[in-house]
Motif scaffolding. Structure first.
Motif, PDB file in Angstrom:
ATOM      1  N   ILE A  24      -3.945  -2.849  -7.204  1.00  0.00           N
ATOM      2  CA  ILE A  24      -4.207  -2.449  -8.609  1.00  0.00           C
ATOM      3  C   ILE A  24      -3.555  -1.159  -9.002  1.00  0.00           C
ATOM      4  CG2 ILE A  24      -6.198  -1.438 -10.188  1.00  0.00           C
ATOM      5  CD1 ILE A  24      -8.347  -2.706  -7.976  1.00  0.00           C
ATOM      6  N   PRO A  25      -3.157  -1.177 -10.224  1.00  0.00           N
ATOM      7  CA  PRO A  25      -1.974  -0.168 -10.723  1.00  0.00           C
ATOM      8  C   PRO A  25      -2.789   1.181 -10.576  1.00  0.00           C
ATOM      9  CG  PRO A  25      -2.031  -1.837 -12.370  1.00  0.00           C
ATOM     10  CD  PRO A  25      -3.091  -2.230 -11.309  1.00  0.00           C
ATOM     11  N   THR A  26      -1.956   1.976 -10.409  1.00  0.00           N
ATOM     12  CA  THR A  26      -2.457   3.677 -10.141  1.00  0.00           C
ATOM     13  C   THR A  26      -3.430   3.800 -11.137  1.00  0.00           C
ATOM     14  OG1 THR A  26      -0.097   4.399  -9.291  1.00  0.00           O
ATOM     15  CG2 THR A  26      -1.586   6.012  -9.999  1.00  0.00           C
ATOM     16  N   GLY A  27      -4.460   4.462 -10.635  1.00  0.00           N
ATOM     17  CA  GLY A  27      -5.674   4.773 -11.559  1.00  0.00           C
ATOM     18  C   GLY A  27      -6.807   3.914 -11.434  1.00  0.00           C
ATOM     19  N   GLY A  28      -6.476   2.549 -10.992  1.00  0.00           N
ATOM     20  CA  GLY A  28      -7.687   1.626 -11.134  1.00  0.00           C
ATOM     21  C   GLY A  28      -8.299   1.653  -9.774  1.00  0.00           C
ATOM     22  N   GLU A  76     -16.958   6.385 -26.305  1.00  0.00           N
ATOM     23  CA  GLU A  76     -16.278   5.036 -26.066  1.00  0.00           C
ATOM     24  C   GLU A  76     -16.143   4.402 -24.656  1.00  0.00           C
ATOM     25  OE1 GLU A  76     -12.223   2.718 -27.377  1.00  0.00           O
ATOM     26  OE2 GLU A  76     -12.387   4.896 -27.659  1.00  0.00           O
ATOM     27  N   TYR A  77     -16.642   3.209 -24.422  1.00  0.00           N
ATOM     28  CA  TYR A  77     -16.661   2.831 -23.052  1.00  0.00           C
ATOM     29  C   TYR A  77     -15.366   2.306 -22.557  1.00  0.00           C
ATOM     30  CZ  TYR A  77     -17.964  -0.182 -19.123  1.00  0.00           C
ATOM     31  OH  TYR A  77     -18.073  -0.872 -17.813  1.00  0.00           O
ATOM     32  N   LYS A  78     -14.731   2.622 -21.528  1.00  0.00           N
ATOM     33  CA  LYS A  78     -13.536   2.340 -20.857  1.00  0.00           C
ATOM     34  C   LYS A  78     -13.702   1.288 -19.815  1.00  0.00           C
ATOM     35  CE  LYS A  78     -11.233   5.272 -23.670  1.00  0.00           C
ATOM     36  NZ  LYS A  78     -10.360   4.831 -24.660  1.00  0.00           N
ATOM     37  N   TYR A  79     -13.071   0.450 -19.797  1.00  0.00           N
ATOM     38  CA  TYR A  79     -13.377  -0.387 -18.404  1.00  0.00           C
ATOM     39  C   TYR A  79     -11.951  -0.815 -17.988  1.00  0.00           C
ATOM     40  CZ  TYR A  79     -12.113  -3.857 -22.319  1.00  0.00           C
ATOM     41  OH  TYR A  79     -11.254  -4.427 -23.489  1.00  0.00           O
ATOM     42  N   GLU A  80     -10.959  -0.337 -18.443  1.00  0.00           N
ATOM     43  CA  GLU A  80      -9.409  -0.737 -17.980  1.00  0.00           C
ATOM     44  C   GLU A  80      -9.324  -0.606 -16.420  1.00  0.00           C
ATOM     45  OE1 GLU A  80     -10.358   1.054 -20.723  1.00  0.00           O
ATOM     46  OE2 GLU A  80      -9.235   0.067 -22.572  1.00  0.00           O
ATOM     47  N   ASN A  81      -9.674   0.456 -16.088  1.00  0.00           N
ATOM     48  CA  ASN A  81      -9.238   0.827 -14.659  1.00  0.00           C
ATOM     49  C   ASN A  81     -10.247   0.386 -13.617  1.00  0.00           C
ATOM     50  OD1 ASN A  81      -7.221   1.987 -15.520  1.00  0.00           O
ATOM     51  ND2 ASN A  81      -8.328   3.952 -16.053  1.00  0.00           N
ATOM     52  N   ARG A  82     -11.375  -0.331 -13.976  1.00  0.00           N
ATOM     53  CA  ARG A  82     -12.486  -0.780 -12.865  1.00  0.00           C
ATOM     54  C   ARG A  82     -12.751  -2.337 -12.995  1.00  0.00           C
ATOM     55  NH1 ARG A  82     -17.843   2.074 -13.961  1.00  0.00           N
ATOM     56  NH2 ARG A  82     -17.361   1.271 -16.121  1.00  0.00           N
ATOM     57  N   LEU A  83     -12.358  -2.728 -11.882  1.00  0.00           N
ATOM     58  CA  LEU A  83     -12.194  -4.142 -11.656  1.00  0.00           C
ATOM     59  C   LEU A  83     -13.491  -4.712 -10.590  1.00  0.00           C
ATOM     60  CD1 LEU A  83      -8.402  -4.976 -11.114  1.00  0.00           C
ATOM     61  CD2 LEU A  83      -9.917  -4.951 -13.190  1.00  0.00           C
ATOM     62  N   THR A  84     -14.087  -5.914 -10.852  1.00  0.00           N
ATOM     63  CA  THR A  84     -15.090  -6.317  -9.900  1.00  0.00           C
ATOM     64  C   THR A  84     -15.272  -7.968  -9.957  1.00  0.00           C
ATOM     65  OG1 THR A  84     -17.354  -6.086  -9.565  1.00  0.00           O
ATOM     66  CG2 THR A  84     -16.760  -6.297 -11.585  1.00  0.00           C
ATOM     67  N   PHE A  85     -16.131  -8.477  -9.360  1.00  0.00           N
ATOM     68  CA  PHE A  85     -16.080 -10.063  -9.365  1.00  0.00           C
ATOM     69  C   PHE A  85     -17.158 -10.374 -10.242  1.00  0.00           C
ATOM     70  CE2 PHE A  85     -13.984  -9.201  -4.966  1.00  0.00           C
ATOM     71  CZ  PHE A  85     -12.778  -9.925  -5.213  1.00  0.00           C
ATOM     72  N   THR A  86     -17.201 -11.417 -10.812  1.00  0.00           N
ATOM     73  CA  THR A  86     -18.146 -12.140 -11.647  1.00  0.00           C
ATOM     74  C   THR A  86     -18.315 -13.675 -10.984  1.00  0.00           C
ATOM     75  OG1 THR A  86     -19.151 -12.885 -13.383  1.00  0.00           O
ATOM     76  CG2 THR A  86     -16.870 -13.146 -13.257  1.00  0.00           C
ATOM     77  N   GLY A  87     -19.488 -14.091 -10.749  1.00  0.00           N
ATOM     78  CA  GLY A  87     -19.917 -15.211 -10.256  1.00  0.00           C
ATOM     79  C   GLY A  87     -20.393 -15.318  -8.981  1.00  0.00           C
ATOM     80  N   THR A  88     -20.827 -16.344  -8.074  1.00  0.00           N
ATOM     81  CA  THR A  88     -21.281 -16.356  -6.916  1.00  0.00           C
ATOM     82  C   THR A  88     -20.337 -17.081  -5.826  1.00  0.00           C
ATOM     83  OG1 THR A  88     -23.640 -16.754  -7.891  1.00  0.00           O
ATOM     84  CG2 THR A  88     -23.161 -17.249  -5.735  1.00  0.00           C
ATOM     85  N   ILE A  89     -20.084 -16.399  -4.624  1.00  0.00           N
ATOM     86  CA  ILE A  89     -19.163 -16.995  -3.684  1.00  0.00           C
ATOM     87  C   ILE A  89     -19.548 -18.221  -3.311  1.00  0.00           C
ATOM     88  CG2 ILE A  89     -18.149 -16.395  -1.507  1.00  0.00           C
ATOM     89  CD1 ILE A  89     -18.642 -13.523  -2.017  1.00  0.00           C
ATOM     90  N   THR A  90     -18.546 -19.081  -3.207  1.00  0.00           N
ATOM     91  CA  THR A  90     -18.803 -20.446  -2.775  1.00  0.00           C
ATOM     92  C   THR A  90     -17.950 -20.824  -1.667  1.00  0.00           C
ATOM     93  OG1 THR A  90     -17.269 -21.660  -4.094  1.00  0.00           O
ATOM     94  CG2 THR A  90     -19.642 -21.630  -4.845  1.00  0.00           C
ATOM     95  N   VAL A  91     -18.167 -21.526  -0.587  1.00  0.00           N
ATOM     96  CA  VAL A  91     -17.562 -21.629   0.599  1.00  0.00           C
ATOM     97  C   VAL A  91     -17.617 -23.188   1.119  1.00  0.00           C
ATOM     98  CG1 VAL A  91     -16.917 -21.007   3.101  1.00  0.00           C
ATOM     99  CG2 VAL A  91     -17.893 -19.334   1.772  1.00  0.00           C
ATOM    100  N   ASN A  92     -16.688 -23.937   1.187  1.00  0.00           N
ATOM    101  CA  ASN A  92     -16.796 -25.234   1.466  1.00  0.00           C
ATOM    102  C   ASN A  92     -15.582 -25.511   2.580  1.00  0.00           C
ATOM    103  OD1 ASN A  92     -17.234 -25.083  -1.617  1.00  0.00           O
ATOM    104  ND2 ASN A  92     -18.043 -27.080  -0.625  1.00  0.00           N
ATOM    105  N   ASP A  93     -15.973 -26.497   3.442  1.00  0.00           N
ATOM    106  CA  ASP A  93     -15.073 -26.888   4.548  1.00  0.00           C
ATOM    107  C   ASP A  93     -13.990 -28.077   3.981  1.00  0.00           C
ATOM    108  OD1 ASP A  93     -16.276 -29.439   4.417  1.00  0.00           O
ATOM    109  OD2 ASP A  93     -17.648 -28.890   6.327  1.00  0.00           O
ATOM    110  N   SER A  94     -13.154 -28.624   5.035  1.00  0.00           N
ATOM    111  CA  SER A  94     -12.169 -29.275   4.679  1.00  0.00           C
ATOM    112  C   SER A  94     -12.821 -30.660   3.949  1.00  0.00           C
ATOM    113  CB  SER A  94     -11.243 -29.721   5.540  1.00  0.00           C
ATOM    114  OG  SER A  94     -11.906 -30.019   6.981  1.00  0.00           O
ATOM    115  N   GLU A  95     -13.860 -31.037   4.212  1.00  0.00           N
ATOM    116  CA  GLU A  95     -14.532 -32.300   3.818  1.00  0.00           C
ATOM    117  C   GLU A  95     -15.488 -31.972   2.818  1.00  0.00           C
ATOM    118  OE1 GLU A  95     -16.347 -33.877   7.228  1.00  0.00           O
ATOM    119  OE2 GLU A  95     -14.600 -34.375   8.173  1.00  0.00           O
TER     120      GLU A  95
END
Length: 380
Positions: free
Chosen positions: A103-107, A1-20
């Motif tokens: 992240i909580p202990t173990g994550g 059985e696959y366990k995912y509760e303790n591992r976190l990551t990012f999805t998507g693509t980082i975007t950066v914008n200035d004040s305008e």
């Protein structure tokens, strides 16, 4: 059985914008101390794209190479939104590292997300703003056409534009030149028909991160001689007349349309002719607009020689003449026949007298009715 509760990551693509809302790409140059918004990614359980931990189970942290940190504490199920401020110094590769923290202990955070920005806090330089026709900014020239050249350098984000203003205002500044100046892509220019006086080339440049540089070059033009506007005397107002006053007051005013009047030199003597060089060497220096009262002088014709000199060394000459005669006339001897004796022998007696030979010349007045002669009762 696959366990995912303790591992976190990012999805998507980082975007950066200035004040305008302008998009900042990886490796772009940005100004120092600029606010940028990081977004475009969500926190998910590793191995998924839409299963999100609770806000209570994570926070998102960004840290740059200057060890400055920013956080987002509430982004469950949505893109992060973190406003950061770029470095206050120039950094040609400033790495911003995104991490999942608290992240909580173990994550664990299994993400590996970074974003690279170049920060430019270095002013461009305007070097060698010169003129080969007018190389000294403190010298006055007669040539009314000037060549200019300059070098502009920027080793970081590069030059956006350069502007210039040509005017007669020494106080024109960077802000005015950037807003009202004319863009120029060349590094040379020629200005013709420069007027008398001081004129200024103001040069401003700006790099792609908004850093600026400013410089000014002055050209001094003087093609005309100074002039005496007036030379007058309140005591000896007519240079052709003789006066009994043995002290004269003489006033003068001068002007110069180019470099301005430096001073006036005066030389008092009884020589009708003096050269400009003699007056400058032997004379006394006075102000451009001034007056002079002579000491008590002997009888005769006197001359006040004046030379005005401007700040470029050009000169003009003037002379004021005044004549002094303080002698009291005395007819020492009057001779003739029948002095005081009534007679009818000679209807036209011959009278002679001594001439006092006044320095200012003299006129004799005679009456034949026993009254004292004057210039209005004379008979000749």
């Amino acid at each position: 059985e696959y366990k995912y509760e303790n591992r976190l990551t990012f999805t998507g693509t980082i975007t950066v914008n200035d004040s305008e809302s302008n998009s900042i790409a990886q490796g772009d140059w940005t100004p120092s101390n600029q606010i940028l918004t990081f977004s475009g990614v969500k926190v998910v359980y590793s191995g998924t794209t839409d299963i999100y931990p609770l806000d209570s189970d994570f926070d998102v942290n960004i840290i740059n190479e200057e060890s400055t940190e920013w956080e987002d504490l509430t982004s469950s199920g949505e893109n992060i939104s973190i406003d950061i401020t770029t470095a206050a110094v120039t950094n040609i590769d400033d790495t911003y590292t995104l991490s999942i923290i608290n992240i909580p202990t173990g994550g664990t955070d299994v993400s590996n997300s970074t974003f690279h920005i170049k920060t430019d806090n270095t002013q461009p330089t305007i070097s060698s703003l010169t003129s080969d026709t007018h190389p000294n900014q403190s010298t006055w020239y007669t040539a009314t056409s000037a060549n200019f050249s300059w070098t502009i350098l920027d080793g970081e984000s590069g030059i956006e534009n350069t502007w210039y203003i040509w005017d007669r205002n020494v106080d024109t500044d960077l802000v005015t030149t950037l807003s009202d100046g004319t863009q120029i892509s060349s590094d040379t220019m020629t200005i013709d028909s420069i007027p008398e006086g001081s004129s200024y080339l103001h040069l401003a440049t700006k790099d792609n991160c908004g850093n600026t540089a400013f410089d000014t070059y002055v050209i001094n033009i003087d093609t005309g001689n100074p002039i005496f506007n007036s030379v007058t005397s309140t005591t000896h107002s007519n240079q052709a007349n003789w006066y009994s006053s043995n002290s004269a007051t003489i006033s003068w005013t001068t002007s110069d349309t180019g470099s301005g009047v430096l001073d006036v030199w005066k030389l008092l003597d009884q020589n009708e002719s003096q050269t400009t060089e003699q007056v400058l060497a032997l004379g006394e220096e006075s102000s451009a607009n001034d007056s002079f009262t002579t000491p008590e002088l002997t009888d005769g014709i006197w001359y006040l020689h004046l030379v005005v000199q401007d700040n470029s060394g050009k000169t003009a000459y003037a002379r004021y003449t005044f004549k002094i005669d303080q002698n009291s006339l005395d007819i020492v001897s009057i001779t003739g026949l029948y002095n005081g004796v009534l007679q009818n022998v000679d209807s036209g007696p011959i009278i002679s007298w001594t001439d006092p030979n006044s320095i200012s010349d003299d006129t004799f007045y005679i009456t034949n009715d026993g009254t004292t002669p004057t210039s209005t009762t004379k008979t000749r």
